[in-house]
Design a protein around this motif. Structure first.
Motif, PDB file in Angstrom:
ATOM      1  N   ILE A  92       0.844  -1.177   0.066  1.00 36.97           N
ATOM      2  CA  ILE A  92       0.015   0.003  -0.098  1.00 36.97           C
ATOM      3  C   ILE A  92       0.966   1.254   0.252  1.00 36.97           C
ATOM      4  CG2 ILE A  92      -1.999  -1.211   1.226  1.00 36.97           C
ATOM      5  CD1 ILE A  92      -0.999   0.157   3.806  1.00 36.97           C
ATOM      6  N   SER A  93       0.372   2.405  -0.431  1.00 34.68           N
ATOM      7  CA  SER A  93       1.028   3.625  -0.403  1.00 34.68           C
ATOM      8  C   SER A  93       1.249   4.155   0.804  1.00 34.68           C
ATOM      9  CB  SER A  93       0.498   4.481  -1.449  1.00 34.68           C
ATOM     10  OG  SER A  93      -0.831   5.069  -1.166  1.00 34.68           O
ATOM     11  N   PHE A  94       2.190   5.124   0.865  1.00 40.23           N
ATOM     12  CA  PHE A  94       2.397   5.892   2.005  1.00 40.23           C
ATOM     13  C   PHE A  94       1.110   6.570   2.352  1.00 40.23           C
ATOM     14  CE2 PHE A  94       3.121  10.007   4.177  1.00 40.23           C
ATOM     15  CZ  PHE A  94       3.667   9.206   5.469  1.00 40.23           C
ATOM     16  N   GLU A  95       0.434   7.264   1.284  1.00 36.67           N
ATOM     17  CA  GLU A  95      -0.694   8.042   1.542  1.00 36.67           C
ATOM     18  C   GLU A  95      -1.773   7.292   2.030  1.00 36.67           C
ATOM     19  OE1 GLU A  95       2.198   9.982  -0.646  1.00 36.67           O
ATOM     20  OE2 GLU A  95       1.273   7.958  -1.069  1.00 36.67           O
ATOM     21  N   GLN A  96      -1.967   5.961   1.546  1.00 31.57           N
ATOM     22  CA  GLN A  96      -3.042   5.352   1.936  1.00 31.57           C
ATOM     23  C   GLN A  96      -2.904   4.861   3.306  1.00 31.57           C
ATOM     24  OE1 GLN A  96      -2.577   2.200  -0.997  1.00 31.57           O
ATOM     25  NE2 GLN A  96      -4.730   2.490  -1.728  1.00 31.57           N
ATOM     26  N   ALA A  97      -1.656   4.345   3.899  1.00 37.75           N
ATOM     27  CA  ALA A  97      -1.158   3.962   5.339  1.00 37.75           C
ATOM     28  C   ALA A  97      -1.367   5.189   5.979  1.00 37.75           C
ATOM     29  CB  ALA A  97       0.261   3.704   5.420  1.00 37.75           C
ATOM     30  N   LYS A  98      -1.084   6.453   5.687  1.00 36.57           N
ATOM     31  CA  LYS A  98      -1.437   7.552   6.583  1.00 36.57           C
ATOM     32  C   LYS A  98      -3.024   7.863   6.830  1.00 36.57           C
ATOM     33  CE  LYS A  98       0.279  11.703   8.039  1.00 36.57           C
ATOM     34  NZ  LYS A  98       1.287  11.817   9.339  1.00 36.57           N
ATOM     35  N   GLU A  99      -3.805   7.672   5.784  1.00 34.84           N
ATOM     36  CA  GLU A  99      -5.201   7.756   6.125  1.00 34.84           C
ATOM     37  C   GLU A  99      -5.473   6.984   7.148  1.00 34.84           C
ATOM     38  OE1 GLU A  99      -7.831   9.435   3.309  1.00 34.84           O
ATOM     39  OE2 GLU A  99      -6.575   9.184   1.699  1.00 34.84           O
TER      40      GLU A  99
ATOM     41  N   ASP B 273       5.434   9.763   9.937  1.00 34.65           N
ATOM     42  CA  ASP B 273       6.112  10.253   8.715  1.00 34.65           C
ATOM     43  C   ASP B 273       7.426   9.627   8.244  1.00 34.65           C
ATOM     44  OD1 ASP B 273       3.661  11.632   8.539  1.00 34.65           O
ATOM     45  OD2 ASP B 273       4.741  13.613   9.349  1.00 34.65           O
ATOM     46  N   PHE B 274       8.140   9.221   9.254  1.00 39.25           N
ATOM     47  CA  PHE B 274       9.497   8.704   9.139  1.00 39.25           C
ATOM     48  C   PHE B 274       9.406   7.442   7.964  1.00 39.25           C
ATOM     49  CE2 PHE B 274       8.134   6.187  12.625  1.00 39.25           C
ATOM     50  CZ  PHE B 274       8.496   5.090  12.086  1.00 39.25           C
ATOM     51  N   LEU B 275       8.191   6.984   7.656  1.00 32.41           N
ATOM     52  CA  LEU B 275       8.070   5.875   6.721  1.00 32.41           C
ATOM     53  C   LEU B 275       7.756   6.130   5.426  1.00 32.41           C
ATOM     54  CD1 LEU B 275       5.932   3.449   9.105  1.00 32.41           C
ATOM     55  CD2 LEU B 275       8.462   3.238   8.442  1.00 32.41           C
ATOM     56  N   LYS B 276       7.677   7.459   5.095  1.00 35.42           N
ATOM     57  CA  LYS B 276       7.366   8.032   3.855  1.00 35.42           C
ATOM     58  C   LYS B 276       8.254   7.527   2.473  1.00 35.42           C
ATOM     59  CE  LYS B 276       6.323  12.519   1.423  1.00 35.42           C
ATOM     60  NZ  LYS B 276       5.059  12.153   1.296  1.00 35.42           N
TER      61      LYS B 276
ATOM     62  N   ILE C 186       5.736  -0.084   2.130  1.00 34.43           N
ATOM     63  CA  ILE C 186       4.872  -0.477   3.086  1.00 34.43           C
ATOM     64  C   ILE C 186       3.986  -1.716   2.726  1.00 34.43           C
ATOM     65  CG2 ILE C 186       2.901   0.263   4.603  1.00 34.43           C
ATOM     66  CD1 ILE C 186       3.900   3.150   4.553  1.00 34.43           C
ATOM     67  N   ALA C 187       4.062  -2.830   3.333  1.00 36.97           N
ATOM     68  CA  ALA C 187       3.206  -3.705   2.929  1.00 36.97           C
ATOM     69  C   ALA C 187       1.786  -4.004   3.224  1.00 36.97           C
ATOM     70  CB  ALA C 187       3.920  -5.069   3.393  1.00 36.97           C
ATOM     71  N   LYS C 188       1.418  -3.605   4.538  1.00 39.72           N
ATOM     72  CA  LYS C 188       0.207  -3.526   5.264  1.00 39.72           C
ATOM     73  C   LYS C 188       0.330  -2.954   6.197  1.00 39.72           C
ATOM     74  CE  LYS C 188       0.447  -7.892   7.633  1.00 39.72           C
ATOM     75  NZ  LYS C 188      -0.279  -9.133   8.133  1.00 39.72           N
ATOM     76  N   LEU C 189      -0.978  -2.448   7.050  1.00 43.40           N
ATOM     77  CA  LEU C 189      -1.180  -1.843   8.192  1.00 43.40           C
ATOM     78  C   LEU C 189      -2.350  -2.791   8.934  1.00 43.40           C
ATOM     79  CD1 LEU C 189      -1.511   1.878   8.899  1.00 43.40           C
ATOM     80  CD2 LEU C 189      -3.386   0.314   9.778  1.00 43.40           C
ATOM     81  N   LEU C 190      -2.348  -2.686  10.404  1.00 48.70           N
ATOM     82  CA  LEU C 190      -3.099  -3.522  11.063  1.00 48.70           C
ATOM     83  C   LEU C 190      -3.419  -2.761  12.101  1.00 48.70           C
ATOM     84  CD1 LEU C 190      -0.554  -5.349  10.069  1.00 48.70           C
ATOM     85  CD2 LEU C 190      -2.092  -7.180  11.258  1.00 48.70           C
TER      86      LEU C 190
ATOM     87  N   ILE D 118     -12.740   2.860   3.978  1.00 48.61           N
ATOM     88  CA  ILE D 118     -12.053   1.820   3.297  1.00 48.61           C
ATOM     89  C   ILE D 118     -12.155   1.847   1.761  1.00 48.61           C
ATOM     90  CG2 ILE D 118     -11.694  -0.782   3.084  1.00 48.61           C
ATOM     91  CD1 ILE D 118     -12.617  -0.775   6.116  1.00 48.61           C
ATOM     92  N   GLU D 119     -13.469   2.111   1.630  1.00 50.38           N
ATOM     93  CA  GLU D 119     -13.291   2.115  -0.136  1.00 50.38           C
ATOM     94  C   GLU D 119     -12.789   3.244  -0.643  1.00 50.38           C
ATOM     95  OE1 GLU D 119     -17.057   1.901  -3.308  1.00 50.38           O
ATOM     96  OE2 GLU D 119     -17.652   1.794  -1.244  1.00 50.38           O
ATOM     97  N   ARG D 120     -12.803   4.261   0.135  1.00 47.98           N
ATOM     98  CA  ARG D 120     -12.362   5.880  -0.599  1.00 47.98           C
ATOM     99  C   ARG D 120     -11.049   5.484  -0.603  1.00 47.98           C
ATOM    100  NH1 ARG D 120     -10.231   9.383   2.206  1.00 47.98           N
ATOM    101  NH2 ARG D 120     -10.778   8.554   4.073  1.00 47.98           N
ATOM    102  N   ILE D 121     -10.185   5.050   0.199  1.00 52.23           N
ATOM    103  CA  ILE D 121      -8.763   4.911   0.630  1.00 52.23           C
ATOM    104  C   ILE D 121      -8.120   4.014  -0.788  1.00 52.23           C
ATOM    105  CG2 ILE D 121      -7.155   4.231   1.829  1.00 52.23           C
ATOM    106  CD1 ILE D 121      -8.419   5.422   4.176  1.00 52.23           C
ATOM    107  N   GLY D 122      -9.103   2.912  -0.778  1.00 50.10           N
ATOM    108  CA  GLY D 122      -8.795   1.843  -1.949  1.00 50.10           C
ATOM    109  C   GLY D 122      -7.976   0.722  -1.398  1.00 50.10           C
TER     110      GLY D 122
END
Length: 271
Positions: A87-94, A143-146, A150-154, A174-178
């Motif tokens: 997943i992208s940093f932006e997706q993970a951040k949201e 932010d240090f992970l930019k 990133i494989a996944k977030l839990l 979840i749908e919006r973030i993709g």
């Protein structure tokens, strides 16, 4: 004959984070008959090296591992990455920011490290037992992970009704973030890239190996195993699985995961 078998790890193959002797012996007998036995796990690849040793596929050519719920597909020899979809940093951040609304530990996996925010002591103990490379981050800031992969977030809480209620709250987000959501070990709400699942990995690997899907088996216990159970020609689960998962399977083992369920499945359908 079945040629490819995917097996979940926690609450399916492992007991206390290791492969019981009876399971390991059955796997090796099946391998001698030509079966590809592939761990399919939510864990990172660097968390399963001892397990690969126990089943005899560590650093072996033409032996494979599926990690991060299908986001990473590896050939074990020389740790060769065959496929990665994180997943992208932006997706993970949201997702990370949304977690502030809930009393959960947040766990972020990069390809090389697991980071714990608002660390749950039971999760620290679990990661230590799993011999996972992990770091506890005291500040709730990712932010240090930019620039990391990133494989996944839990979201982590050993409370499945709570996690399911959180997913319901976040359906539109979840749908919006993709991303897509799944559950594992009765303590994790997991977020992967859209399209990522163990079922996807089963299809990808079977095509890569030239193995017909009619020659595949999948065994698991939890909701992140559902796609591979449905995709495989023979879907199996262990008795501790929820009732709706059992209904999807062609076979439910008589023995639970800590009683040799994988051995039972191999002996009944492969040997």
């Amino acid at each position: 004959m079945y040629k490819l078998m995917l097996s979940d790890l926690d609450e399916t193959l492992l007991v206390n984070h290791h492969v019981p002797k009876e399971n390991a012996e059955a796997i090796k007998k099946a391998q001698a008959k030509g079966l590809k036995f592939v761990p399919a796990t939510g864990r990172a690849y660097n968390m399963i090296q001892e397990i690969l040793q126990e089943i005899g596929t560590y650093q072996k050519e033409e032996q494979y591992s599926i990690c991060f719920n299908g986001a990473l597909i590896m050939e074990n020899k020389d740790d060769k990455v065959l496929h990665f979809q994180g997943i992208s940093f932006e997706q993970a951040k949201e997702l990370f920011e949304l977690a502030k609304n809930y009393d959960v530990c947040v766990m972020i996996f990069t390809t090389s490290m697991c980071y714990l925010f608002n660390a749950d002591p039971t999760e620290v103990e679990r990661k230590t037992a799993q011999k996972a490379p992990f770091k506890i981050i005291d500040e709730f800031n990712m932010d240090f992970l930019k620039d990391d992969q990133i494989a996944k977030l839990l979201y982590v809480r050993p409370n499945m009704p709570l996690l399911k209620s959180i997913e319901q709250d976040l359906l539109e987000d979840i749908e919006r973030i993709g991303v897509c959501a799944s559950y594992s070990s009765y303590r994790y709400l997991e977020f992967n890239a859209i399209g990522v699942s163990k079922g996807f990995a089963l299809r990808w690997l079977s095509e890569y190996l030239g193995i017909d899907m009619n020659e595949t088996i999948a065994i698991g216990d939890n909701y992140n195993d559902v796609d591979m159970i449905k995709e495989a020609a023979l879907g199996i689960c262990v008795p501790c699985a929820e009732g709706d998962i059992k209904e999807l399977c062609q076979y439910v083992t008589e023995n639970d995961y800590d009683q040799g369920a994988v051995k039972e499945a191999i002996e009944k359908f492969v040997l």
